[in-house]
Write a protein that holds these residues in place. Sequence first.
Motif, PDB file in Angstrom:
ATOM      1  N   ALA A  19       0.850  -1.193   0.000  1.00  0.00           N
ATOM      2  CA  ALA A  19       0.000   0.000   0.000  1.00  0.00           C
ATOM      3  C   ALA A  19       0.885   1.243   0.000  1.00  0.00           C
ATOM      4  N   PHE A  20       0.411   2.266  -0.662  1.00  0.00           N
ATOM      5  CA  PHE A  20       1.062   3.578  -0.550  1.00  0.00           C
ATOM      6  C   PHE A  20       0.111   4.449   0.239  1.00  0.00           C
ATOM      7  N   GLY A  21       0.469   4.746   1.486  1.00  0.00           N
ATOM      8  CA  GLY A  21      -0.459   5.481   2.336  1.00  0.00           C
ATOM      9  C   GLY A  21      -1.729   4.662   2.491  1.00  0.00           C
ATOM     10  N   VAL A  24      -4.325   0.886  -1.246  1.00  0.00           N
ATOM     11  CA  VAL A  24      -3.835  -0.491  -1.304  1.00  0.00           C
ATOM     12  C   VAL A  24      -3.685  -0.863  -2.773  1.00  0.00           C
ATOM     13  N   VAL A  25      -2.444  -1.086  -3.192  1.00  0.00           N
ATOM     14  CA  VAL A  25      -2.193  -1.347  -4.611  1.00  0.00           C
ATOM     15  C   VAL A  25      -2.173  -2.852  -4.882  1.00  0.00           C
ATOM     16  N   LEU A  26      -1.453  -3.593  -4.050  1.00  0.00           N
ATOM     17  CA  LEU A  26      -1.419  -5.045  -4.178  1.00  0.00           C
ATOM     18  C   LEU A  26      -2.065  -5.616  -2.918  1.00  0.00           C
ATOM     19  N   GLY A  43      -3.901  -5.193 -17.230  1.00  0.00           N
ATOM     20  CA  GLY A  43      -4.765  -4.550 -16.249  1.00  0.00           C
ATOM     21  C   GLY A  43      -4.825  -3.060 -16.530  1.00  0.00           C
ATOM     22  N   ALA A  44      -5.846  -2.420 -15.984  1.00  0.00           N
ATOM     23  CA  ALA A  44      -6.027  -0.997 -16.231  1.00  0.00           C
ATOM     24  C   ALA A  44      -4.847  -0.202 -15.677  1.00  0.00           C
ATOM     25  N   SER A  45      -4.722   1.014 -16.123  1.00  0.00           N
ATOM     26  CA  SER A  45      -3.710   1.911 -15.582  1.00  0.00           C
ATOM     27  C   SER A  45      -3.951   2.080 -14.089  1.00  0.00           C
ATOM     28  N   GLY A  46      -2.906   1.908 -13.294  1.00  0.00           N
ATOM     29  CA  GLY A  46      -3.053   2.044 -11.852  1.00  0.00           C
ATOM     30  C   GLY A  46      -3.423   0.740 -11.160  1.00  0.00           C
ATOM     31  N   SER A  47      -3.493  -0.345 -11.922  1.00  0.00           N
ATOM     32  CA  SER A  47      -3.890  -1.623 -11.308  1.00  0.00           C
ATOM     33  C   SER A  47      -2.726  -2.294 -10.581  1.00  0.00           C
ATOM     34  N   GLY A  48      -1.520  -1.731 -10.668  1.00  0.00           N
ATOM     35  CA  GLY A  48      -0.414  -2.237  -9.855  1.00  0.00           C
ATOM     36  C   GLY A  48       0.587  -3.102 -10.592  1.00  0.00           C
ATOM     37  N   LYS A  49       0.558  -3.091 -11.923  1.00  0.00           N
ATOM     38  CA  LYS A  49       1.507  -3.912 -12.685  1.00  0.00           C
ATOM     39  C   LYS A  49       2.947  -3.479 -12.394  1.00  0.00           C
ATOM     40  N   SER A  50       3.184  -2.185 -12.505  1.00  0.00           N
ATOM     41  CA  SER A  50       4.541  -1.693 -12.241  1.00  0.00           C
ATOM     42  C   SER A  50       4.942  -1.965 -10.801  1.00  0.00           C
ATOM     43  N   THR A  51       4.026  -1.720  -9.892  1.00  0.00           N
ATOM     44  CA  THR A  51       4.334  -1.919  -8.480  1.00  0.00           C
ATOM     45  C   THR A  51       4.727  -3.369  -8.217  1.00  0.00           C
ATOM     46  N   LEU A  52       4.006  -4.298  -8.834  1.00  0.00           N
ATOM     47  CA  LEU A  52       4.326  -5.711  -8.633  1.00  0.00           C
ATOM     48  C   LEU A  52       5.736  -6.023  -9.144  1.00  0.00           C
ATOM     49  N   LEU A  59      12.733  -3.070  -5.540  1.00  0.00           N
ATOM     50  CA  LEU A  59      12.802  -1.610  -5.589  1.00  0.00           C
ATOM     51  C   LEU A  59      11.731  -1.007  -4.677  1.00  0.00           C
ATOM     52  N   GLU A  60      10.761  -1.831  -4.299  1.00  0.00           N
ATOM     53  CA  GLU A  60       9.782  -1.458  -3.274  1.00  0.00           C
ATOM     54  C   GLU A  60       9.764  -2.585  -2.247  1.00  0.00           C
ATOM     55  N   GLU A  61       9.555  -2.211  -0.972  1.00  0.00           N
ATOM     56  CA  GLU A  61       9.430  -3.231   0.063  1.00  0.00           C
ATOM     57  C   GLU A  61       7.985  -3.714   0.129  1.00  0.00           C
ATOM     58  N   ASP A 170       8.638  -3.786 -17.922  1.00  0.00           N
ATOM     59  CA  ASP A 170       7.504  -2.952 -17.558  1.00  0.00           C
ATOM     60  C   ASP A 170       7.106  -2.033 -18.706  1.00  0.00           C
ATOM     61  N   GLU A 171       6.099  -2.448 -19.447  1.00  0.00           N
ATOM     62  CA  GLU A 171       5.587  -1.642 -20.558  1.00  0.00           C
ATOM     63  C   GLU A 171       6.717  -1.070 -21.398  1.00  0.00           C
ATOM     64  N   VAL A 172       7.552  -1.972 -21.870  1.00  0.00           N
ATOM     65  CA  VAL A 172       8.778  -1.507 -22.515  1.00  0.00           C
ATOM     66  C   VAL A 172       8.526  -0.881 -23.880  1.00  0.00           C
ATOM     67  N   THR A 202       2.234  -5.271 -19.959  1.00  0.00           N
ATOM     68  CA  THR A 202       2.096  -4.676 -21.292  1.00  0.00           C
ATOM     69  C   THR A 202       0.647  -4.370 -21.634  1.00  0.00           C
ATOM     70  N   HIS A 203       0.498  -3.442 -22.568  1.00  0.00           N
ATOM     71  CA  HIS A 203      -0.822  -3.172 -23.151  1.00  0.00           C
ATOM     72  C   HIS A 203      -0.890  -3.743 -24.565  1.00  0.00           C
ATOM     73  N   GLU A 204       0.200  -4.417 -25.007  1.00  0.00           N
ATOM     74  CA  GLU A 204       0.248  -4.975 -26.354  1.00  0.00           C
ATOM     75  C   GLU A 204      -0.405  -6.353 -26.352  1.00  0.00           C
TER      76      GLU A 204
HETATM   77  N1  LIG Z   1       5.731   5.703  -5.007  1.00  0.00           N
HETATM   78  C1  LIG Z   1       4.383   5.774  -4.952  1.00  0.00           C
HETATM   79  N2  LIG Z   1       3.786   6.551  -4.028  1.00  0.00           N
HETATM   80  C2  LIG Z   1       2.435   6.613  -3.964  1.00  0.00           C
HETATM   81  N3  LIG Z   1       1.613   5.972  -4.792  1.00  0.00           N
HETATM   82  C3  LIG Z   1       2.144   5.181  -5.730  1.00  0.00           C
HETATM   83  C4  LIG Z   1       3.559   5.051  -5.874  1.00  0.00           C
HETATM   84  N4  LIG Z   1       3.811   4.220  -6.893  1.00  0.00           N
HETATM   85  C5  LIG Z   1       2.599   3.843  -7.365  1.00  0.00           C
HETATM   86  N5  LIG Z   1       1.605   4.426  -6.678  1.00  0.00           N
HETATM   87  C6  LIG Z   1       0.173   4.222  -6.902  1.00  0.00           C
HETATM   88  O1  LIG Z   1      -0.036   2.843  -7.019  1.00  0.00           O
HETATM   89  C7  LIG Z   1      -1.030   2.560  -7.981  1.00  0.00           C
HETATM   90  C8  LIG Z   1      -0.509   1.533  -8.975  1.00  0.00           C
HETATM   91  O2  LIG Z   1       0.525   2.093  -9.730  1.00  0.00           O
HETATM   92  P1  LIG Z   1       1.302   1.267 -10.821  1.00  0.00           P
HETATM   93  O3  LIG Z   1       2.316   2.180 -11.399  1.00  0.00           O
HETATM   94  O4  LIG Z   1       1.784   0.018 -10.241  1.00  0.00           O
HETATM   95  O5  LIG Z   1       0.158   0.968 -11.878  1.00  0.00           O
HETATM   96  P2  LIG Z   1       0.293   0.315 -13.311  1.00  0.00           P
HETATM   97  O6  LIG Z   1      -0.610  -0.849 -13.332  1.00  0.00           O
HETATM   98  O7  LIG Z   1       1.713   0.074 -13.639  1.00  0.00           O
HETATM   99  O8  LIG Z   1      -0.316   1.442 -14.231  1.00  0.00           O
HETATM  100  P3  LIG Z   1       0.135   1.882 -15.709  1.00  0.00           P
HETATM  101  O9  LIG Z   1      -0.530   0.924 -16.640  1.00  0.00           O
HETATM  102  O10 LIG Z   1      -0.443   3.261 -15.837  1.00  0.00           O
HETATM  103  O11 LIG Z   1       1.613   1.861 -15.746  1.00  0.00           O
HETATM  104  C9  LIG Z   1      -1.403   3.882  -8.601  1.00  0.00           C
HETATM  105  O12 LIG Z   1      -2.632   4.295  -8.050  1.00  0.00           O
HETATM  106  C10 LIG Z   1      -0.306   4.813  -8.196  1.00  0.00           C
HETATM  107  O13 LIG Z   1      -0.804   6.095  -8.011  1.00  0.00           O
END
Ligand SMILES: Nc1ncnc2c1ncn2[C@@H]1O[C@H](COP(=O)(O)OP(=O)(O)OP(=O)(O)O)[C@@H](O)[C@H]1O
Lengths: 249, 298
Positions: A19-21, A24-26, A43-52, A59-61, A170-172, A202-204
């Motif tokens: 979670a960020f604050g 809850v992302v994952l 998954g949609a933008s913001g669904s947490g792909k990058s975070t995962l 790079l994230e705990e 990550d969405e290269v 990816t979105h491809e």
């Molecule tokens: N360092 C951070 N601090 C606070 N919130 C974050 C941070 N990194 C990501 N988030 C939040 O986590 C959620 C998921 O972000 P993430 O980048 O993982 O999504 P994504 O699936 O990769 O989206 P996209 O397809 O747009 O790349 C978003 O709501 C984002 O605002």
Amino acid sequence: MSATDGGGPLLSIRGVRKAFGSTVVLDGIDLDVDAHRCVVLIGASGSGKSTLLRTVDLLEEVDDGVILLEGEDITDPRQDADAVRARMGMVFQSFNLFPHMRVLDNVTLASRLVHKVPRPQAEERATAILERVGLAAKARAFPDELSGGQQQRVAIARSLVSSPRLMLLDEVTSALDPELVGEVLDLLVELKAEGMTMVVATHEMGFARHVADEVCFLHAGRVHERGTPEQVLGDPQQERTRDFLRRLG
Amino acid sequence: MTASAERSATEAWTPSALQVERLAYRRGQARRSTLVAVASTVALTGVAVLALTSSPGWPRVRQSFFDPDVALLALPRVLEGLWLNLRVMAVCAVVILVVALALAIARTLRGPVFFPLRAAATAYVDVFRGLPLILVLLLVGFGLPGLRLQGIPTQAVVLGGLALVLTYSAYVAEVFRAGIESVHPSQVAAARSLGLTRAQTMRTVVLPQAVRRVVPALLNDLVALQKDSGLISILGAIDAVRAAQIQTSVHANFTPYVVAGFLFVLLTIPLTRVTEALSRRSGWLGATAGVAGAGPLR
Ligand SMILES: Nc1ncnc2c1ncn2[C@@H]1O[C@H](COP(=O)(O)OP(=O)(O)OP(=O)(O)O)[C@@H](O)[C@H]1O
Ligand SMILES: [Mg+2]
């Protein structure tokens, strides 16, 4: 490829929470990736792909759950995180090449600093890999003298140089002009054919359909639906997945 | 133009008539711009000189500030003093860069072990950025020798240099810190994902980019240091300012001050040109262009 083939998955993600604050992302992600397989995250933008992907690369705990790489718990704080990262290659949407270094130095940096390979050997290997991605001629160029597609191929070469066990992509291609997407995806297809294990956000969908062994649709912090590309992309069972795919058109 | 790699492919190429015509037009434009620049410079300078020389007090001012004979007589002494300024500046600049970089890095250290270091660096910067340089000079110049400690230097130059280092390190540390913070976090992520340690990332990825970005600001501080090196005259060191002061009283004429001022200005100009040239080098600033094609616009 791997010396310690214990039979289990190469990467195993168990109940990972992040979670960020208050966001809850994952929210309890489970995912196994066997060696030589390609798992695509959609998954949609913001669904947490990058975070995962970032949590896997440490790079994230994580807030909870475990991530096992070759059976080893890499989320254990006693782990040498730098050594763990050196076993994986990560490629970012925005390339993130080091602008002050020539292409060759970008590619050799990890060998020289992390694996302590002497410069001549490191450059020999880097040149071979640049050749592999079709950019040996650009070894002396600075990143800002390359096109986006070329920069991304250098970034892939850079992450390949230390023979990673696992590639995180990550969405290269999403920062690339449409006519440059192909050259990068072709490279990934070749890597897969050579037996690289990959987790790709990816979105491809075309790429997912042709290369993925498994597609995972992320929604609300979980893997909402998973299966072969034919199942998930061709005949989605979940309403959310159908919505998402419909919006992509 | 930065596209040098693609040149070999065009060996057999001769410019078309259209291109020849375009080149001729651009040359004509360039010539015209030069002429306009020269003409406007001459006109403006003429007006300024005329305004100055036609003012009622000009003959007297010229006599006491622009006397060529006095200038010539004072020049060797002022130059001698300037040589001291230069040496003080050079030595101080090197020490300041090292100390400031150490301070800036100390402030980025993480972890409980480094807490005292981090806190000390922060406190140092807070204190010495707040103190007027002249106060530091007086405190160090007259206070330190007053302690009568063994090994404490007593020459005015050394004490003056020390004061300059103390104050400027605090400023330059902040410049470095701003540079470090300006490097995008994605650069750090990329380096760490390759397995580089925090220190390796700082040394090979962050600092090189940070330093390049702050070079103009550093140069600015270097010029300021050059001028402030004149303040060590307060402690009795015979630098250009002090020498000019002496010459002024010897000749009962202010021209030596003008000479010193002119020399200080002369010193700063090459410094500025050097950084401008540096910042135009490819790969030097990086990141600014992003992808190929920004060449002519840079
Ligand atoms: N360092 C951070 N601090 C606070 N919130 C974050 C941070 N990194 C990501 N988030 C939040 O986590 C959620 C998921 O972000 P993430 O980048 O993982 O999504 P994504 O699936 O990769 O989206 P996209 O397809 O747009 O790349 C978003 O709501 C984002 O605002
Ligand atoms: Mg993302």
